[in-house]
Design an enzyme around this catalytic site. Structure first.
Site, PDB file in Angstrom:
ATOM      1  N   HIS A  83      40.697  52.576  38.738  1.00  0.00           N
ATOM      2  CA  HIS A  83      40.731  51.397  38.241  1.00  0.00           C
ATOM      3  C   HIS A  83      40.962  50.916  36.782  1.00  0.00           C
ATOM      4  O   HIS A  83      41.585  50.154  36.292  1.00  0.00           O
ATOM      5  CB  HIS A  83      39.490  50.629  38.866  1.00  0.00           C
ATOM      6  CG  HIS A  83      39.327  49.065  38.363  1.00  0.00           C
ATOM      7  ND1 HIS A  83      39.439  48.031  39.459  1.00  0.00           N
ATOM      8  CD2 HIS A  83      38.976  48.478  37.302  1.00  0.00           C
ATOM      9  CE1 HIS A  83      39.171  46.924  38.672  1.00  0.00           C
ATOM     10  NE2 HIS A  83      38.769  47.260  37.419  1.00  0.00           N
ATOM     11  N   GLU A  84      40.123  51.472  35.975  1.00  0.00           N
ATOM     12  CA  GLU A  84      40.001  51.456  34.548  1.00  0.00           C
ATOM     13  C   GLU A  84      41.076  51.824  34.231  1.00  0.00           C
ATOM     14  O   GLU A  84      41.780  51.152  32.961  1.00  0.00           O
ATOM     15  CB  GLU A  84      38.850  52.001  34.073  1.00  0.00           C
ATOM     16  CG  GLU A  84      37.413  51.477  34.380  1.00  0.00           C
ATOM     17  CD  GLU A  84      37.262  49.838  34.198  1.00  0.00           C
ATOM     18  OE1 GLU A  84      37.742  49.817  33.166  1.00  0.00           O
ATOM     19  OE2 GLU A  84      36.870  49.057  34.858  1.00  0.00           O
TER      20      GLU A  84
ATOM     21  N   HIS B 264      43.917  49.522  34.143  1.00  0.00           N
ATOM     22  CA  HIS B 264      44.145  48.194  33.080  1.00  0.00           C
ATOM     23  C   HIS B 264      45.020  48.950  31.853  1.00  0.00           C
ATOM     24  O   HIS B 264      45.630  48.125  31.216  1.00  0.00           O
ATOM     25  CB  HIS B 264      42.576  48.187  32.625  1.00  0.00           C
ATOM     26  CG  HIS B 264      41.799  47.383  33.201  1.00  0.00           C
ATOM     27  ND1 HIS B 264      42.226  46.138  33.899  1.00  0.00           N
ATOM     28  CD2 HIS B 264      40.768  47.363  33.920  1.00  0.00           C
ATOM     29  CE1 HIS B 264      41.294  45.381  34.441  1.00  0.00           C
ATOM     30  NE2 HIS B 264      40.248  46.348  34.752  1.00  0.00           N
TER      31      HIS B 264
ATOM     32  N   TYR C 143      43.845  38.364  30.028  1.00  0.00           N
ATOM     33  CA  TYR C 143      42.434  38.326  30.718  1.00  0.00           C
ATOM     34  C   TYR C 143      41.790  37.306  31.076  1.00  0.00           C
ATOM     35  O   TYR C 143      40.599  37.008  30.154  1.00  0.00           O
ATOM     36  CB  TYR C 143      41.709  39.634  30.107  1.00  0.00           C
ATOM     37  CG  TYR C 143      40.889  40.293  31.025  1.00  0.00           C
ATOM     38  CD1 TYR C 143      41.179  41.132  32.013  1.00  0.00           C
ATOM     39  CD2 TYR C 143      39.288  39.920  30.762  1.00  0.00           C
ATOM     40  CE1 TYR C 143      40.190  41.616  32.913  1.00  0.00           C
ATOM     41  CE2 TYR C 143      38.496  40.604  31.725  1.00  0.00           C
ATOM     42  CZ  TYR C 143      38.885  41.224  32.718  1.00  0.00           C
ATOM     43  OH  TYR C 143      37.900  42.013  33.624  1.00  0.00           O
TER      44      TYR C 143
ATOM     45  N   GLU D 167      42.489  42.153  37.020  1.00  0.00           N
ATOM     46  CA  GLU D 167      41.605  42.946  37.791  1.00  0.00           C
ATOM     47  C   GLU D 167      42.197  43.406  39.199  1.00  0.00           C
ATOM     48  O   GLU D 167      41.696  44.323  39.827  1.00  0.00           O
ATOM     49  CB  GLU D 167      40.454  41.998  37.971  1.00  0.00           C
ATOM     50  CG  GLU D 167      39.401  42.047  36.870  1.00  0.00           C
ATOM     51  CD  GLU D 167      38.839  43.218  36.634  1.00  0.00           C
ATOM     52  OE1 GLU D 167      38.535  43.779  37.316  1.00  0.00           O
ATOM     53  OE2 GLU D 167      38.734  43.838  35.542  1.00  0.00           O
TER      54      GLU D 167
ATOM     55  N   ASP E  94      32.891  34.470  32.792  1.00  0.00           N
ATOM     56  CA  ASP E  94      33.930  35.612  33.241  1.00  0.00           C
ATOM     57  C   ASP E  94      35.239  35.461  33.247  1.00  0.00           C
ATOM     58  O   ASP E  94      35.916  35.668  34.046  1.00  0.00           O
ATOM     59  CB  ASP E  94      33.547  36.000  35.119  1.00  0.00           C
ATOM     60  CG  ASP E  94      34.109  37.346  35.586  1.00  0.00           C
ATOM     61  OD1 ASP E  94      34.351  38.113  34.752  1.00  0.00           O
ATOM     62  OD2 ASP E  94      34.486  37.206  36.911  1.00  0.00           O
TER      63      ASP E  94
ATOM     64  N   HIS F 201      36.699  38.271  37.963  1.00  0.00           N
ATOM     65  CA  HIS F 201      36.156  39.200  38.969  1.00  0.00           C
ATOM     66  C   HIS F 201      36.062  38.708  40.167  1.00  0.00           C
ATOM     67  O   HIS F 201      35.528  39.373  41.223  1.00  0.00           O
ATOM     68  CB  HIS F 201      34.905  39.934  38.426  1.00  0.00           C
ATOM     69  CG  HIS F 201      34.923  40.972  37.155  1.00  0.00           C
ATOM     70  ND1 HIS F 201      34.917  40.680  36.008  1.00  0.00           N
ATOM     71  CD2 HIS F 201      35.426  42.257  37.397  1.00  0.00           C
ATOM     72  CE1 HIS F 201      35.166  41.654  35.148  1.00  0.00           C
ATOM     73  NE2 HIS F 201      35.480  42.739  35.980  1.00  0.00           N
TER      74      HIS F 201
END
Length: 406
Positions: free
Chosen positions: A166-167, A170, A181, A190, A267, A272
Site C-alpha cells: 500500500h505504502e 503511493h 492528496y 488511498e 483527513d 481515508h
C-alpha cells in the site's frame, strides 16, 4: 503544500485520535507521540519539497536496503540491517520489510513490466524500529519507514504485506497520475494503494478474487483487539466495530459520501473514509470478472491510473476504467461489463452509456458468474432480452383482451 508529494501513513488520523481516548495511559502517550512525530515529519517534508522541488530518486534496478533505527527518529543514523546481496538479518522485522519490498517490486515488474516504483529502477530503502512505540508506517517519497506499534493496540507494522505494498504504491501514484492528496482525488489515491496492496498479497499467495479476504492491514492489530483489519474492500464500513474505535466509518456508495473539511483535522477531506467507494467498485469488478484479479481488473485500474491526472475525480476515473477495459479486453466484453456494473453498484454511472444499455450489460456481466466466456455473457443477455420480449407480448394480449370485454 505540494499535495502530490507528501507523507503518506497507513494508520488514519481518526484511529489515532480514538487511541487518545484510551483508558490506558501508555496507549494515550504512544498515540500522542505518534501524532506529534508525524506532524513534524510532514512539516519537514513540505519544506524540503518547497525548497528542492521534486525529489530525485536513486536508480539501481530496484535494489533493496533495510536499516535499523533502533527506536531513534533520525534516519541518517540508522544502521544497516540487510542488503540485496547480504545474508538474512537476525531481526525478523528487517527480514519482513526486506521481503515485502521485494514482493512489491517483483509484482510490478512481472505483472505490469514496471521497473520499480518510479519505473526507472528506483532503489527501495526501508527503515524498521522507527521511534518509540510509533503507531504507523509511512512512505515519504524516498523511503519506507515502519514503527513497532505500541504493543497493546497496534503491533509491528512490517507484519502486513498489503501495508508495505500500500505504502509503496503511493510512490507509484506519485510517479504516474500524481493524484492530489485531498477530497476525491486524495480518496482515489488511498484507494489505489489499497487496490494494489491487496493485489500484491493475492499475487504472492496465488489467490483468486473469490478466495481473497480483501482486507487491508489484517495483521496490524494486536490479538486482543476485536477488529478484522483497518479496512475491508469487500465490505467498507465493516472492518471493525468495537468500544474503543467505534464502527468503521467507510462508505460503500456515493449516497453515503462523507463530507469533511480539507484540513489535517478533516483527513484532507476524508481521504481515508471515502476511499471505501472506489475500493468497493474494484472488488465488484474483480469478482465480476473472476479468476486472478491482477490479470483482470488489475490491468484496467493500472492503465486508468497512468491515464489520470492530479485532480482526477471518482467520475473521471470510473469513465477511464470503462474505456480501458474496452481497450484491453474488447468493447462489450465481460470484463468491460463487469467494470460498468461495479461502478453502477456504488452509484457512479458511466457517462455516455445510456441507462438501458448499461442495465443490459450489467445483467450480462452478472450472468457471467465470474470469468465465463464473452459468448456465454452475450447468450445470457440474449435470454434476458427474449424473456422481456415474451413478457411484453403477453402484456399486450392481456390489454387487448381487456379492451374487448370492456
Amino acid at each position: 503544500m505540494n499535495r502530490t508529494s507528501r507523507l503518506n501513513c497507513i494508520i488514519p488520523p481518526h484511529l489515532l485520535k480514538r487511541l487518545l481516548e484510551s483508558e490506558d495511559s501508555e496507549v494515550r502517550q504512544a498515540a500522542l507521540d505518534t501524532m506529534l512525530t508525524t506532524a513534524r515529519l510532514r512539516g519537514e517534508r513540505a519544506v524540503r519539497a518547497s525548497l528542492a522541488g521534486p525529489t530525485a530518486t536513486a536508480t539501481g534496478n530496484g535494489r533493496r536496503t533495510v536499516f535499523d533505527c533502533d527506536h531513534g527518529s533520525f534516519l541518517a543514523s540508522a544502521a544497516l540491517a540487510r542488503s540485496e546481496d547480504g545474508p538474512a538479518s537476525a531481526d525478523d522485522s528487517a527480514n519482513r520489510a526486506f521481503d515485502g519490498l521485494g514482493l512489491t517490486r517483483d509484482f510490478y515488474r512481472e505483472v505490469f513490466q514496471r521497473d520499480s516504483i518510479d519505473d526507472h529502477g528506483m532503489r527501495l530503502d526501508g527503515y524498521v524500529h522507527f521511534s518509540v512505540k510509533f503507531n504507523n508506517a509511512f512512505w515519504d517519497g524516498r523511503q519506507m519507514v515502519f514503527g513497532d506499534g505500541d504493543g497493546k493496540m497496534l503491533g509491528d507494522l512490517t507484519r502486513s504485506l498489503d501495508v508495505i505494498a500500500h505504502e509503496l504504491t503511493h510512490g507509484v501514484t506519485e510517479h504516474t497520475a500524481g493524484l492530489a492528496y485531498h477530497n476525491q482525488s486524495g480518496a482515489l489515491n488511498e484507494s489505489i494503494s489499497d487496490v494494489f496492496g491487496s493485489l500484491v498479497k493475492q499475487w504472492s499467495l496465488k489467490q483468486s478474487a473469490e478466495e481473497a479476504d480483501w482486507l487491508i492491514g489484517a495483521d496490524v492489530w494486536t490479538p486482543g483487539i476485536d477488529a478484522d483489519a483497518l479496512r475491508s474492500m469487500k465490505a467498507p464500513g465493516h472492518a471493525y466495530d468495537n468500544a474503543l474505535f467505534g464502527k468503521d466509518p467507510q462508505p460503500d456508495r456515493m449516497s453515503k459520501f462523507v463530507h469533511l473539511p480539507d484540513t489535517e483535522e478533516g483527513d484532507s477531506g476524508g481521504v481515508h473514509f471515502n476511499s471505501g467507494i472506489p475500493n468497493k467498485a474494484f472488488y465488484l469488478a474483480a469478482v465480476g470478472i473472476g479468476g486472478f484479479a491482477w490479470e483482470g481488473a488489475g490491468p484496467v485500474w493500472y492503465e486508468a491510473l497512468k491515464a489520470s491526472s492530479a485532480e482526477t475525480q471518482f467520475q473521471d476515473f470510473a469513465d477511464t476504467t470503462f474505456q480501458k477495459a474496452g481497450d484491453l479486453f474488447g468493447v462489450g466484453s465481460v470484463e468491460q461489463s463487469a467494470v460498468l456494473a461495479a461502478w453502477q453498484e456504488v452509484e457512479i454511472p458511466i457517462r455516455g452509456v445510456p441507462t438501458g444499455v448499461a442495465r443490459a450489460r450489467s445483467l450480462a456481466a452478472a450472468a457471467g458468474n465470474g470469468g465465463v466466456s464473452r459468448q456465454d455473457g452475450l447468450a445470457a443477455l440474449t435470454r434476458q432480452v427474449g424473456e422481456l420480449s415474451a413478457k411484453m407480448t403477453r402484456l399486450a394480449k392481456e390489454v387487448a383482451a381487456l379492451k374487448e370485454t370492456g
